[in-house]
Write an enzyme that holds these catalytic residues in place. Structure first.
Site, PDB file in Angstrom:
ATOM      1  N   SER A 184       0.802  -1.235   0.000  1.00 56.01           N
ATOM      2  CA  SER A 184       0.000   0.000   0.000  1.00 56.01           C
ATOM      3  C   SER A 184       0.832   1.281   0.000  1.00 56.01           C
ATOM      4  O   SER A 184       0.273   2.356   0.091  1.00 56.01           O
ATOM      5  CB  SER A 184      -0.929  -0.010   1.224  1.00 56.01           C
ATOM      6  OG  SER A 184      -0.170   0.187   2.405  1.00 56.01           O
TER       7      SER A 184
ATOM      8  N   GLU B 160      -5.831   7.641  -5.001  1.00 57.71           N
ATOM      9  CA  GLU B 160      -4.651   7.687  -5.877  1.00 57.71           C
ATOM     10  C   GLU B 160      -5.037   7.449  -7.336  1.00 57.71           C
ATOM     11  O   GLU B 160      -4.274   7.788  -8.247  1.00 57.71           O
ATOM     12  CB  GLU B 160      -3.610   6.660  -5.438  1.00 57.71           C
ATOM     13  CG  GLU B 160      -2.857   7.040  -4.182  1.00 57.71           C
ATOM     14  CD  GLU B 160      -1.972   8.263  -4.363  1.00 57.71           C
ATOM     15  OE1 GLU B 160      -1.041   8.203  -5.180  1.00 57.71           O
ATOM     16  OE2 GLU B 160      -2.218   9.282  -3.694  1.00 57.71           O
TER      17      GLU B 160
ATOM     18  N   TYR C 120       1.608   1.726  -7.986  1.00 56.20           N
ATOM     19  CA  TYR C 120       0.540   1.373  -7.036  1.00 56.20           C
ATOM     20  C   TYR C 120      -0.826   1.768  -7.614  1.00 56.20           C
ATOM     21  O   TYR C 120      -1.761   0.960  -7.646  1.00 56.20           O
ATOM     22  CB  TYR C 120       0.791   2.094  -5.706  1.00 56.20           C
ATOM     23  CG  TYR C 120      -0.394   2.099  -4.762  1.00 56.20           C
ATOM     24  CD1 TYR C 120      -0.715   0.977  -4.004  1.00 56.20           C
ATOM     25  CD2 TYR C 120      -1.202   3.237  -4.620  1.00 56.20           C
ATOM     26  CE1 TYR C 120      -1.802   0.987  -3.130  1.00 56.20           C
ATOM     27  CE2 TYR C 120      -2.281   3.256  -3.754  1.00 56.20           C
ATOM     28  CZ  TYR C 120      -2.578   2.126  -3.010  1.00 56.20           C
ATOM     29  OH  TYR C 120      -3.655   2.132  -2.163  1.00 56.20           O
TER      30      TYR C 120
ATOM     31  N   THR D 203      -8.892   3.515  -4.206  1.00 53.78           N
ATOM     32  CA  THR D 203      -8.152   4.628  -3.601  1.00 53.78           C
ATOM     33  C   THR D 203      -8.246   5.933  -4.388  1.00 53.78           C
ATOM     34  O   THR D 203      -8.349   5.913  -5.619  1.00 53.78           O
ATOM     35  CB  THR D 203      -6.655   4.235  -3.494  1.00 53.78           C
ATOM     36  OG1 THR D 203      -5.885   5.410  -3.255  1.00 53.78           O
ATOM     37  CG2 THR D 203      -6.125   3.582  -4.762  1.00 53.78           C
TER      38      THR D 203
ATOM     39  N   LYS E 163      -3.996  -0.528  -8.788  1.00 58.84           N
ATOM     40  CA  LYS E 163      -5.323  -0.341  -8.184  1.00 58.84           C
ATOM     41  C   LYS E 163      -6.373   0.023  -9.241  1.00 58.84           C
ATOM     42  O   LYS E 163      -7.567  -0.207  -9.046  1.00 58.84           O
ATOM     43  CB  LYS E 163      -5.259   0.742  -7.105  1.00 58.84           C
ATOM     44  CG  LYS E 163      -4.574   0.291  -5.817  1.00 58.84           C
ATOM     45  CD  LYS E 163      -5.518  -0.535  -4.941  1.00 58.84           C
ATOM     46  CE  LYS E 163      -4.914  -0.861  -3.591  1.00 58.84           C
ATOM     47  NZ  LYS E 163      -5.821  -1.581  -2.705  1.00 58.84           N
TER      48      LYS E 163
HETATM   49  P1  NDP Z   1      -1.639  -1.302   5.456  1.00 56.13           P
HETATM   50  O1  NDP Z   1      -0.404  -1.164   4.667  1.00 56.13           O
HETATM   51  O2  NDP Z   1      -1.682  -0.848   6.872  1.00 56.13           O
HETATM   52  O3  NDP Z   1      -2.095  -2.843   5.458  1.00 56.13           O
HETATM   53  C1  NDP Z   1      -1.962  -3.647   4.327  1.00 56.13           C
HETATM   54  C2  NDP Z   1      -2.292  -5.068   4.700  1.00 56.13           C
HETATM   55  O4  NDP Z   1      -2.116  -5.901   3.543  1.00 56.13           O
HETATM   56  C3  NDP Z   1      -1.387  -5.663   5.790  1.00 56.13           C
HETATM   57  O5  NDP Z   1      -2.160  -6.528   6.576  1.00 56.13           O
HETATM   58  C4  NDP Z   1      -0.379  -6.461   4.984  1.00 56.13           C
HETATM   59  O6  NDP Z   1       0.205  -7.510   5.695  1.00 56.13           O
HETATM   60  C5  NDP Z   1      -1.287  -7.008   3.900  1.00 56.13           C
HETATM   61  N1  NDP Z   1      -0.593  -7.470   2.705  1.00 56.13           N
HETATM   62  C6  NDP Z   1       0.305  -6.805   1.958  1.00 56.13           C
HETATM   63  N2  NDP Z   1       0.687  -7.550   0.905  1.00 56.13           N
HETATM   64  C7  NDP Z   1       0.010  -8.720   1.001  1.00 56.13           C
HETATM   65  C8  NDP Z   1      -0.024  -9.906   0.224  1.00 56.13           C
HETATM   66  N3  NDP Z   1       0.714 -10.049  -0.870  1.00 56.13           N
HETATM   67  N4  NDP Z   1      -0.844 -10.908   0.611  1.00 56.13           N
HETATM   68  C9  NDP Z   1      -1.590 -10.795   1.725  1.00 56.13           C
HETATM   69  N5  NDP Z   1      -1.595  -9.700   2.520  1.00 56.13           N
HETATM   70  C10 NDP Z   1      -0.804  -8.675   2.146  1.00 56.13           C
HETATM   71  O7  NDP Z   1      -2.798  -0.588   4.615  1.00 56.13           O
HETATM   72  P2  NDP Z   1      -4.131   0.151   5.122  1.00 56.13           P
HETATM   73  O8  NDP Z   1      -4.761  -0.646   6.179  1.00 56.13           O
HETATM   74  O9  NDP Z   1      -3.829   1.580   5.324  1.00 56.13           O
HETATM   75  O10 NDP Z   1      -5.021   0.088   3.790  1.00 56.13           O
HETATM   76  C11 NDP Z   1      -5.891  -1.027   3.541  1.00 56.13           C
HETATM   77  C12 NDP Z   1      -6.207  -1.075   2.058  1.00 56.13           C
HETATM   78  O11 NDP Z   1      -6.844   0.133   1.638  1.00 56.13           O
HETATM   79  C13 NDP Z   1      -5.005  -1.232   1.145  1.00 56.13           C
HETATM   80  O12 NDP Z   1      -5.407  -2.023   0.049  1.00 56.13           O
HETATM   81  C14 NDP Z   1      -4.702   0.184   0.684  1.00 56.13           C
HETATM   82  O13 NDP Z   1      -4.054   0.152  -0.564  1.00 56.13           O
HETATM   83  C15 NDP Z   1      -6.101   0.740   0.590  1.00 56.13           C
HETATM   84  N6  NDP Z   1      -6.247   2.162   0.796  1.00 56.13           N
HETATM   85  C16 NDP Z   1      -5.735   2.742   1.930  1.00 56.13           C
HETATM   86  C17 NDP Z   1      -5.956   4.078   2.167  1.00 56.13           C
HETATM   87  C18 NDP Z   1      -5.406   4.751   3.384  1.00 56.13           C
HETATM   88  O14 NDP Z   1      -5.359   5.995   3.396  1.00 56.13           O
HETATM   89  N7  NDP Z   1      -5.036   4.026   4.426  1.00 56.13           N
HETATM   90  C19 NDP Z   1      -6.748   4.912   1.229  1.00 56.13           C
HETATM   91  C20 NDP Z   1      -7.274   4.166   0.114  1.00 56.13           C
HETATM   92  C21 NDP Z   1      -7.035   2.852  -0.081  1.00 56.13           C
HETATM   93  P3  NDP Z   1       1.496  -7.272   6.647  1.00 56.13           P
HETATM   94  O15 NDP Z   1       0.935  -6.759   7.952  1.00 56.13           O
HETATM   95  O16 NDP Z   1       2.077  -8.638   6.737  1.00 56.13           O
HETATM   96  O17 NDP Z   1       2.370  -6.276   5.961  1.00 56.13           O
HETATM   97  P1  GDR Z   2      -0.103   8.570  -0.071  1.00 54.75           P
HETATM   98  O1  GDR Z   2       0.355   8.671   1.455  1.00 54.75           O
HETATM   99  O2  GDR Z   2       1.029   8.502  -1.002  1.00 54.75           O
HETATM  100  O3  GDR Z   2      -1.088   9.682  -0.274  1.00 54.75           O
HETATM  101  O4  GDR Z   2      -0.825   7.152  -0.087  1.00 54.75           O
HETATM  102  P2  GDR Z   2       1.716   9.128   2.153  1.00 54.75           P
HETATM  103  O5  GDR Z   2       1.328   9.404   3.546  1.00 54.75           O
HETATM  104  O6  GDR Z   2       2.816   8.177   1.903  1.00 54.75           O
HETATM  105  O7  GDR Z   2       2.069  10.491   1.385  1.00 54.75           O
HETATM  106  C1  GDR Z   2       1.214  11.624   1.395  1.00 54.75           C
HETATM  107  C2  GDR Z   2       1.919  12.811   0.766  1.00 54.75           C
HETATM  108  O8  GDR Z   2       2.969  13.240   1.630  1.00 54.75           O
HETATM  109  C3  GDR Z   2       4.115  13.516   0.841  1.00 54.75           C
HETATM  110  N1  GDR Z   2       5.322  13.390   1.684  1.00 54.75           N
HETATM  111  C4  GDR Z   2       5.769  12.273   2.263  1.00 54.75           C
HETATM  112  N2  GDR Z   2       5.262  11.017   2.288  1.00 54.75           N
HETATM  113  C5  GDR Z   2       5.930  10.076   3.005  1.00 54.75           C
HETATM  114  N3  GDR Z   2       5.425   8.833   3.076  1.00 54.75           N
HETATM  115  N4  GDR Z   2       7.102  10.356   3.660  1.00 54.75           N
HETATM  116  C6  GDR Z   2       7.660  11.614   3.653  1.00 54.75           C
HETATM  117  O9  GDR Z   2       8.697  11.850   4.233  1.00 54.75           O
HETATM  118  C7  GDR Z   2       6.945  12.619   2.931  1.00 54.75           C
HETATM  119  N5  GDR Z   2       7.173  13.944   2.724  1.00 54.75           N
HETATM  120  C8  GDR Z   2       6.178  14.398   1.974  1.00 54.75           C
HETATM  121  C9  GDR Z   2       4.064  12.481  -0.266  1.00 54.75           C
HETATM  122  O10 GDR Z   2       4.910  12.854  -1.343  1.00 54.75           O
HETATM  123  C10 GDR Z   2       2.570  12.518  -0.582  1.00 54.75           C
HETATM  124  O11 GDR Z   2       2.297  13.562  -1.463  1.00 54.75           O
HETATM  125  C11 GDR Z   2      -1.665   6.734   0.977  1.00 54.75           C
HETATM  126  C12 GDR Z   2      -1.568   5.210   1.091  1.00 54.75           C
HETATM  127  O12 GDR Z   2      -2.258   4.797   2.241  1.00 54.75           O
HETATM  128  C13 GDR Z   2      -2.195   4.544  -0.121  1.00 54.75           C
HETATM  129  O13 GDR Z   2      -2.255   3.141   0.078  1.00 54.75           O
HETATM  130  C14 GDR Z   2      -3.611   5.092  -0.303  1.00 54.75           C
HETATM  131  O14 GDR Z   2      -4.185   4.520  -1.455  1.00 54.75           O
HETATM  132  C15 GDR Z   2      -3.579   6.602  -0.419  1.00 54.75           C
HETATM  133  O15 GDR Z   2      -2.998   7.138   0.754  1.00 54.75           O
HETATM  134  C16 GDR Z   2      -4.980   7.191  -0.548  1.00 54.75           C
END
Ligand code: NDP
Ligand code: GDR
Length: 383
Positions: A89, A134, A156, A132, A160
Site C-alpha cells: 500500500s 490515488e 501502485y 483509492t 489499483k
Molecule cells: P496497510 O499497509 O496498513 O495494510 C496492508 C495489509 O495488507 C497488511 O495486513 C499487509 O500484511 C497485507 N498485505 C500486503 N501484501 C500482502 C499480500 N501479498 N498478501 C496478503 N496480505 C498482504 O494498509 P491500510 O490498512 O492503510 O489500507 C488497507 C487497504 O486500503 C489497502 O489495500 C490500501 O491500498 C487501501 N487504501 C488505503 C488508504 C489509506 O489511506 N489508508 C486509502 C485508500 C485505499 P502485513 O501486515 O504482513 O504487511
Molecule cells: P499517499 O500517502 O502517497 O497519499 O498514499 P503518504 O502518507 O505516503 O504520502 C502523502 C503525501 O505526503 C508527501 N510526503 C511524504 N510522504 C511520506 N510517506 N514520507 C515523507 O517523508 C513525505 N514527505 C512528503 C508524499 O509525497 C505525498 O504527497 C496513501 C496510502 O495509504 C495509499 O495506500 C492510499 O491509497 C492513499 O494514501 C490514498
C-alpha cells in the site's frame, strides 16, 4: 451469524474493521502473511485462544499472490462478505517494486473475484474492494467524485486501477455484489510508521520529549484529504449492506498541505514552527513553546528540558530521497453520494485526528523514555 473474510487484517484498516465486525456479531476470518517476526500487534487485543470453543476471530496464513491458497480459504470459510484490504500500500515503495505491486494489488483482486465465481459463490458472497483516491492522480477536476476521470501516477495506482475495473467488470458480467470504496487518505494511531502523518506524529512526539533531533521530509506542498480510519471502516461495512452494489467515494471534503499537518501536530504539544526557504532548502525552525500546552501534553515538568533547549533550531529539513518520480499534488474528495445513500457521517475532523495520533504517540514515547531512564533497553527504535 454472518461470516466475513478480511484480507490485510494485520494492517491499519483490517484491525479497525475486524473490531467493528466483531462488535456487530460477525464471525471474522482474517488472512495474515507468514513473517519472521510476529505481525499481529494491531489485532492482538481481539485475539482469542484458538483452543476455545468456536472462536469468533480466526486467522489463516495466506497471500494475495497465491490463487490456490485464496481459493481454499474462501471455500473453507464460506464468507457472506469479503473485504479485500490486503495490498502493497505504499505509493513510494511501489516505484521500487512495480511488478510485485501489480501482482498483489492488481491480479490479487482478480484472484479473489475469480475464486468466488469458480466456487459458485457469486450469489452468496459480497465483495468490497479497497480502491483509492490515488486513482485520480494527475488532477483532472476537483473535488473528486465517483464520476471524475482517473489518471494514476504510480505503479501502485495503476495496479489499483486494474483492481477497480475488474471489480466493476465482475459485477456487470456475472451479477456479483462487488463494490469499490474509493477511499481518500485515512490515518490513525495504527497508521504504518512510514506514511507521512504517522512519520510526523512520531517524530514531533520524540522531538518534544528530547528523544530525536531532526525530521527529514519530502514534498511539503502535497495536499491531502485526511480522515480517521475508524470512520472509514464504517463506510466499508455500509457499502456491503446496500440493496444495490455500487461504488462510493469516502472523503472529508477538506484538503490540507503536508507542511500544515506538521504545524498542527507540533501545536498539539505546544511547539510553534516557522517554515522558510524553498524547495530542498526549505527548513522548519522551532520559534517558540506554549508552556502550559507543552507541560500538559508531554508531562515534562519545568525541571525537564525536552524540546525547550531547542528554540531557534532547525528541526524539519528536506531530503530529496522522499520525493516521488511522479507526484499526486492535490486530493480533495466529494463525499456527497456516500452521505446521501449510505448515511455515512464521520465523527472525526482533522483536528480530532491529529489530537488522537499525537496523544497516542506521546504516550508511547514517554513510556519508552521512562524505561530508558530506568536503565532498560528499547528494541524498536525505528524512525
Ligand atoms: P496497510 O499497509 O496498513 O495494510 C496492508 C495489509 O495488507 C497488511 O495486513 C499487509 O500484511 C497485507 N498485505 C500486503 N501484501 C500482502 C499480500 N501479498 N498478501 C496478503 N496480505 C498482504 O494498509 P491500510 O490498512 O492503510 O489500507 C488497507 C487497504 O486500503 C489497502 O489495500 C490500501 O491500498 C487501501 N487504501 C488505503 C488508504 C489509506 O489511506 N489508508 C486509502 C485508500 C485505499 P502485513 O501486515 O504482513 O504487511
Ligand atoms: P499517499 O500517502 O502517497 O497519499 O498514499 P503518504 O502518507 O505516503 O504520502 C502523502 C503525501 O505526503 C508527501 N510526503 C511524504 N510522504 C511520506 N510517506 N514520507 C515523507 O517523508 C513525505 N514527505 C512528503 C508524499 O509525497 C505525498 O504527497 C496513501 C496510502 O495509504 C495509499 O495506500 C492510499 O491509497 C492513499 O494514501 C490514498
Amino acid at each position: 451469524m454472518k461470516t466475513a473474510l478480511i484480507t490485510g487484517i494485520t494492517g491499519q484498516d483490517g484491525a479497525y474493521l475486524a473490531e467493528l465486525l466483531l462488535e456487530k456479531g460477525y464471525k471474522v476470518h482474517g488472512i495474515k502473511r507468514r513473517a519472521s517476526l510476529f505481525n499481529t500487534d494491531r489485532i492482538d487485543h481481539l485475539y482469542q485462544d484458538p483452543h476455545e470453543k468456536d472462536p469468533r476471530l480466526v486467522l489463516h496464513y495466506g497471500d494475495l499472490t497465491d490463487s490456490m491458497n485464496l481459493t481454499r480459504i474462501i471455500q473453507e470459510t464460506q464468507p457472506d462478505e469479503i473485504y479485500n484490504l490486503a495490498a502493497m500500500s505504499h505509493v513510494k515503495v511501489s516505484f521500487d517494486t512495480p511488478e510485485y505491486t501489480a501482482n498483489a494489488d492488481g491480479i490479487g483482486t482478480l484472484r479473489i473475484l475469480e475464486a468466488v465465481r469458480l466456487l459458485g459463490m457469486e450469489k452468496k458472497t459480497r465483495i468490497y474492494q479497497a480502491s483509492t483516491s490515488e486513482l485520480y492522480g494527475l488532477v483532472q477536476a476537483v473535488p473528486q467524485s465517483e464520476t471524475t476521470p482517473f489518471y494514476p501516477r504510480s505503479p501502485y495506482a495503476v495496479a489499483k486501477l486494474y483492481a477497480y475495473w475488474i471489480t466493476v467488470n465482475y459485477r456487470e458480467a456475472y451479477g456479483m455484489f462487488a463494490c469499490n470504496g474509493i477511499l481518500f487518505n485515512h490515518e490513525s494511531p495504527l497508521r504504518g510508521e512510514t506514511f507521512v502523518t504517522r512519520k510526523i506524529t512520531r517524530a514531533i512526539s520524540k522531538i518534544a520529549l528530547g528523544m530525536q533531533k531532526d525530521l527529514y521530509m519530502g514534498n511539503l506542498d502535497a495536499k491531502r484529504d485526511w480522515g480517521h480510519a475508524k470512520d472509514y471502516v464504517k463506510a466499508m461495512y455500509l457499502i456491503l449492506q446496500q440493496d444495490v452494489a455500487e461504488d462510493f467515494v469516502i472523503a472529508t471534503g477538506v484538503t490540507t498541505k503536508v507542511r500544515d499537518f506538521i504545524k498542527m501536530a507540533a501545536a498539539e504539544v505546544g511547539l510553534m514552527l516557522d517554515f522558510s526557504g524553498e524547495g530542498v532548502d526549505e527548513i522548519g525552525v522551532l520559534v517558540g513553546i506554549n508552556e502550559p500546552v507543552f507541560e500538559r501534553a508531554t508531562g515534562c515538568g519545568s525541571d525537564e528540558t525536552g524540546a525547550r533547549a531547542r528554540i531557534g533550531e532547525t528541526i524539519v529539513r528536506i531530503d530529496p530521497r522522499y520525493f516521488r518520480p511522479t507526484e499526486v499534488d492535490l486530493l480533495i474528495g466529494d463525499p456527497t453520494k456516500s452521505k446521501e445513500k449510505l448515511g455515512w457521517v464521520p465523527e472525526y475532523d482533522l483536528k480530532g485526528l491529529v489530537e488522537d495520533m499525537m496523544q497516542a504517540d506521546v504516550k508511547a514515547f514517554r513510556r519508552d523514555r521512562d524505561l530508558i531512564r530506568a536503565g532498560h533497553s528499547i528494541l524498536n527504535q525505528a524512525e
